[in-house]
Design a protein around this motif. Structure first.
Motif, PDB file in Angstrom:
ATOM      1  N   GLN A  31       0.840  -1.201   0.000  1.00  0.00           N
ATOM      2  CA  GLN A  31       0.000   0.000   0.000  1.00  0.00           C
ATOM      3  C   GLN A  31       0.873   1.248   0.000  1.00  0.00           C
ATOM      4  O   GLN A  31       0.645   2.188  -0.773  1.00  0.00           O
ATOM      5  CB  GLN A  31      -0.911   0.005   1.240  1.00  0.00           C
ATOM      6  CG  GLN A  31      -1.697   1.300   1.389  1.00  0.00           C
ATOM      7  CD  GLN A  31      -2.729   1.259   2.492  1.00  0.00           C
ATOM      8  OE1 GLN A  31      -3.744   0.580   2.371  1.00  0.00           O
ATOM      9  NE2 GLN A  31      -2.483   1.990   3.581  1.00  0.00           N
ATOM     10  N   LYS A  32       1.876   1.249   0.839  1.00  0.00           N
ATOM     11  CA  LYS A  32       2.776   2.400   0.904  1.00  0.00           C
ATOM     12  C   LYS A  32       3.535   2.593  -0.404  1.00  0.00           C
ATOM     13  O   LYS A  32       3.678   3.714  -0.903  1.00  0.00           O
ATOM     14  CB  LYS A  32       3.739   2.222   2.069  1.00  0.00           C
ATOM     15  CG  LYS A  32       4.665   3.397   2.312  1.00  0.00           C
ATOM     16  CD  LYS A  32       6.041   3.208   1.718  1.00  0.00           C
ATOM     17  CE  LYS A  32       6.803   2.102   2.392  1.00  0.00           C
ATOM     18  NZ  LYS A  32       8.184   1.986   1.882  1.00  0.00           N
ATOM     19  N   GLU A  33       4.030   1.487  -0.998  1.00  0.00           N
ATOM     20  CA  GLU A  33       4.815   1.565  -2.232  1.00  0.00           C
ATOM     21  C   GLU A  33       3.976   2.147  -3.376  1.00  0.00           C
ATOM     22  O   GLU A  33       4.474   2.953  -4.171  1.00  0.00           O
ATOM     23  CB  GLU A  33       5.307   0.163  -2.631  1.00  0.00           C
ATOM     24  CG  GLU A  33       6.238  -0.491  -1.621  1.00  0.00           C
ATOM     25  CD  GLU A  33       7.647   0.051  -1.687  1.00  0.00           C
ATOM     26  OE1 GLU A  33       7.905   0.939  -2.514  1.00  0.00           O
ATOM     27  OE2 GLU A  33       8.484  -0.391  -0.886  1.00  0.00           O
ATOM     28  N   GLN A  34       2.727   1.761  -3.467  1.00  0.00           N
ATOM     29  CA  GLN A  34       1.867   2.250  -4.549  1.00  0.00           C
ATOM     30  C   GLN A  34       1.429   3.697  -4.318  1.00  0.00           C
ATOM     31  O   GLN A  34       1.463   4.519  -5.239  1.00  0.00           O
ATOM     32  CB  GLN A  34       0.628   1.349  -4.678  1.00  0.00           C
ATOM     33  CG  GLN A  34       0.919  -0.053  -5.191  1.00  0.00           C
ATOM     34  CD  GLN A  34       1.322  -0.059  -6.665  1.00  0.00           C
ATOM     35  OE1 GLN A  34       1.015   0.857  -7.419  1.00  0.00           O
ATOM     36  NE2 GLN A  34       2.026  -1.106  -7.076  1.00  0.00           N
ATOM     37  N   LEU A  35       1.064   3.999  -3.085  1.00  0.00           N
ATOM     38  CA  LEU A  35       0.529   5.336  -2.813  1.00  0.00           C
ATOM     39  C   LEU A  35       1.587   6.424  -2.921  1.00  0.00           C
ATOM     40  O   LEU A  35       1.314   7.519  -3.417  1.00  0.00           O
ATOM     41  CB  LEU A  35      -0.109   5.356  -1.414  1.00  0.00           C
ATOM     42  CG  LEU A  35      -1.434   4.600  -1.296  1.00  0.00           C
ATOM     43  CD1 LEU A  35      -1.874   4.510   0.159  1.00  0.00           C
ATOM     44  CD2 LEU A  35      -2.518   5.275  -2.134  1.00  0.00           C
TER      45      LEU A  35
END
Length: 847
Positions: free
Chosen positions: A530-534
């Motif tokens: 989630q962090k990598e995409q956002l």
């Protein structure tokens, strides 16, 4: 005036040597303070890459070598060595003040070199190293001359040389250990790097003035008796040292390789210990402190060992064997014993156990270092005075010349060991085999001396060697180091010990993970995905026309690939400090779509601060994916005002800077990070995604979330696929994560900078205090965001762009209600309950 009279009084009552012992202790403290603080200062000039640190340390030691070598040529002409000593201490103090005063010009000089050789790293390193060496040569040469001067002054017969070399060597090393503690636990945090250098300079001036006063007293002029002649030395050698039958050249060669082995071990042990005690400023301080403490105690023990015949060749060889044996035990501990259930769950768990304070963690650091290398360093400390004694007895030279020659040859070996361990041995052989090679080298030196001794019975020596071989055999099955998150069932896919760090990729619990020195930095688990995409996609919903981007840190490559997925992007620079990461990221090709082969992505191996400092490139987006781990200080540079200023300067007009900060960050640090970023950017906009992801967006103009433009971004197939994979299906969900601008004005908050790296210390001391707050740091930090957001309704209305007033108020109220729910949920709910509410919140959005 009282201080001057006190010094004169002590000198007249025969306490001169005791006073100089105290002064030399303080001198040792300043030496290590300078080394630690100069490394930080030159990091500001050149970046924090391993090459920079190695060059600074090597330049420091070259100066020591130069000073010891030069002073050895002037002893016969000296009438008052103490006056020389006093002058050199004053020179060091004066340099500290001049260094601080001229730092701006040094910055310009190094900047000119870096700009000239911007795309020629080899030449840039070479000329920067030469300039570094030139700058540090004067103070470090002065430091290198002090030990030979004092030993020469206070040695007036054969028996006092043995006492003096061990005594002054030990006292100076004790001072160095104290200096490490002072710098690591107090000076850097409370005085700053610049203030610490000035304080050390003032202390050197005090030492020099005190020594100068003493050098003028009658008591100081009668201590040095005529130098021992070569003929007298040979007579004494026949009567006092019948067992010596070794050449001066062999002793000098031994001095070189002893220095090589000692520094090789220090670098190897420090690298390996990161897997056990992480990489905080406190852990590094303790590692260096215990290393020096062991050497200092060894120096003291050498005074007793050198009585009578115990200073013989055989004794020296035996202690070399003991060094090799105990260093082999260190290998066993690092690769096997440390991973037993007792050490992992009862010993090291204290570091991470929230029921124990941060002081308990410091004690575990010290105990761990003691188990690994206290005994080896103890033997190192014994061996150095022994070697000086052997050389003094066999060469017929005076005391000062003896110490000078051994000192500079040993330092030359230390320089070679420092550079070889980091740049050759560890990258080629790995940590374990580097340590085995160093241990074997010590064993070989030991046997050379034993075979040259007159004693024939060697049962003890054979037994030590047999035990050494047995320990190496036991260590053979273990080839890799593991972090505390790993279990035996995890499958290691990649393991490489590079120039500055160890990179590992392994499969665990249906996820692919990457760690650096045991710190997990990337994973395909839902939370990190989630962090990598956002962090990659969020800026495009704010500024849709981003064409050039800088991605800080490659890791798995997922974020860099996600940035490049946007059709408007023409070029992405990705800067990664750890070279093996480039190779390791290929194992994530299923998730990063072979980003290494993407023609729009340029992968750059460099330190990000140095890259920004010396590059003229500008970008529409800078995505800074720092890893603020629980005990890791490696990325605090990327949370400093200096770094934020550099990023702002490299943004095009209308550019966006984004950085992730976990909600579990200690509340005190959370506030400092926000406050620090606000010093550099006119607008710091916050977004919160359940459960723990907060994104800080720095811009020079207010953020506007235009739903029409956001939907256009979301309609791209690649972008939608990336965000849908982490549960974000509509552009409006990004809008609902908006938590307002950071407006809180609290001037009492500290600003984290490279000169005053507050976070390195505050984080470690406060991260265990989460249990003191209801709901932990998640609740406390989210309460800060909610309080900030609640005070700016009109600003939020403007940020929602082209939404009608009704929809804008609905979004604002719904977001505020959900954020408030999360606070209560963290205090008394569960992750599952929060996740359920989060899904309902996102699905309730009517557009």
């Amino acid at each position: 005036m009282c201080f001057v009279f006190y010094i004169k009084y002590l000198s007249t009552v025969g306490l001169q040597k005791r006073i100089f012992t105290s002064l030399f202790f303080l001198s040792g403290s300043t030496g290590l303070i300078y080394q630690l603080l100069w490394v930080r200062k030159f990091t500001y000039l050149l970046g924090s890459a391993y090459v920079t640190v190695s060059v600074v340390v090597a330049s420091f030691m070259v100066g020591l070598l130069l000073g010891a070598w030069l002073i050895g040529k002037y002893f016969r002409r000296m009438k008052n060595p103490l006056r020389w000593y006093a002058t050199l201490e004053i020179v060091v103090g004066c340099f500290a003040f001049c260094f601080v005063a001229s730092f701006r010009f040094l910055d310009m000089g190094f900047g000119a070199i870096a700009t000239t050789f911007l795309h020629a790293d080899g030449w840039r390193i070479l000329f920067s190293s030469l300039l570094l060496l030139l700058i540090l040569s004067v103070p470090t040469a002065a430091m290198g001359a002090t030990l030979p001067l004092l030993v020469h002054h206070f040695t007036h017969e054969e028996t006092t040389f043995k006492k003096n070399i061990s005594w002054f060597y030990a006292i100076n090393t004790f001072g160095a250990a104290a200096g490490v503690l002072l710098a690591g636990f107090f000076l850097i945090e409370y005085a700053g790097v610049t203030g610490g250098i000035l304080a050390a300079g003032a202390l050197n001036m005090m030492i020099g003035i005190s020594a100068l006063i003493l050098s003028r007293q009658p008591a100081s002029r009668g201590l040095v008796k005529p130098a021992v002649t070569a003929a007298d030395s040979r007579k004494k050698k026949l009567t006092s040292q019948p067992t010596i039958s070794v050449s001066k050249n062999l002793l000098l060669i031994t001095a070189f390789f002893s220095g090589f082995i000692a520094l090789g071990f220090e670098i190897s042990w420090t690298r390996a210990l990161k897997f056990l005690i992480q990489s905080s400023t406190y852990s590094f301080t303790i590692i260096l402190f215990v290393f020096l403490l062991g050497i200092a105690f060894g120096g003291l023990m050498a005074r007793r060992i050198m009585r009578g015949d115990l200073g013989s060749i055989r004794q020296y060889g035996r202690f070399q064997l003991l060094l090799s044996f105990t260093s082999a035990f260190a290998i066993i501990f690092l690769y096997r014993i440390a991973y037993t259930d007792f050490f992992q769950h009862r010993f090291f768990n204290i570091i991470f156990d929230f029921s124990s304070g941060w002081i308990s963690g410091i004690l575990i650091y010290a105990l761990t270092c003691g188990l690994v290398f206290l005994l080896p360093t103890l033997f190192m400390g014994i061996l150095y005075p022994l070697l000086n004694h052997l050389f003094h007895s066999s060469s017929g030279a005076d005391a000062g010349t003896t110490v000078s020659r051994i000192y500079w040859v040993n330092t030359l070996g230390s320089i070679a060991g420092t550079l070889s361990a980091g740049f050759i041995l560890i990258p080629l052989l790995g940590l374990k085999w580097s340590m085995i090679l160093l241990s074997s080298g010590s064993m070989l030196i030991g046997w050379i001396f034993i075979l040259r001794s007159s004693q024939k019975q060697r049962i003890r020596e054979v037994a030590i060697t047999a035990l050494f071989a047995a320990l190496l055999l036991v260590s053979m099955p273990a080839e890799v180091l593991n972090s505390r998150e790993e279990v035996k069932s995890d499958r290691v896919l990649f393991y490489k010990e590079g120039l500055s760090a160890t990179v590992k990729v392994y499969e665990a619990k249906n996820s692919l993970n990457m760690s650096i020195d045991g710190m997990n930095i990337a994973s395909t688990s839902p939370a990190l995905m989630q962090k990598e995409q956002l962090i990659a996609h969020l800026p495009f919903f704010i500024r849709p026309k981003i064409q050039t981007a800088l991605s800080v840190g490659l890791a798995s490559g997922i974020s860099t690939d996600a940035i490049a997925a946007h059709p408007a992007v023409k070029h992405v620079d990705c800067v990664e400090l750890i070279r093996p990461v480039f190779e390791a990221s290929r194992l994530f090709s299923q998730y990063n779509h072979d980003v290494n082969e993407n023609p729009r992505v340029r992968l750059i191996h460099d330190d990000i601060y140095a890259f920004l400092k010396f590059s003229n490139d500008r970008y529409d987006l800078i995505s800074s994916d720092g890893k603020l781990g629980t005990l890791d200080n490696a990325n605090t540079t990327m949370l400093s005002s200096d770094y934020y200023d550099q990023c702002r300067e490299h943004l095009n007009q209308g550019g966006v800077f984004i950085q992730w900060i976990p909600l579990i960050t200690p509340a005190s640090c959370f506030d400092v990070i926000l406050h620090t970023m606000k010093q550099s950017f006119s607008h710091v906009t916050l977004f919160y995604f359940y459960p723990s992801d907060v994104f800080m967006v720095g811009t020079e103009s207010p953020v506007e979330l235009n739903l029409e433009q956001m939907n256009a971004v979301m309609n791209d197939a690649k972008v939608k696929a990336g965000l849908t994979s982490v549960g974000c299906e509509k552009a409006s969900e990004i809008m609902c994560a908006y938590a307002g601008e950071y407006l809180t004005d609290r001037p009492q908050l500290a600003v984290n900078s490279m000169n005053r790296p507050t976070l390195e210390f505050l984080f470690y001391r406060d991260w265990k205090k989460a249990d003191e707050k209801e709901g932990g740091y998640r609740a406390a930090n989210l309460q800060t965001l909610v309080s900030n957001f609640r005070s700016q309704k009109q600003l939020a209305m403007a940020a929602y762009g082209n939404l009608s007033d009704g929809y804008a108020e609905g979004i604002y109220a719904s977001s505020l209600n959900f954020f408030s729910f999360c606070i209560d949920n963290f205090r008394q709910g569960s992750y599952e309950a929060g996740k359920k509410e989060y899904d309902l919140f996102r699905k309730s959005i009517p557009f």
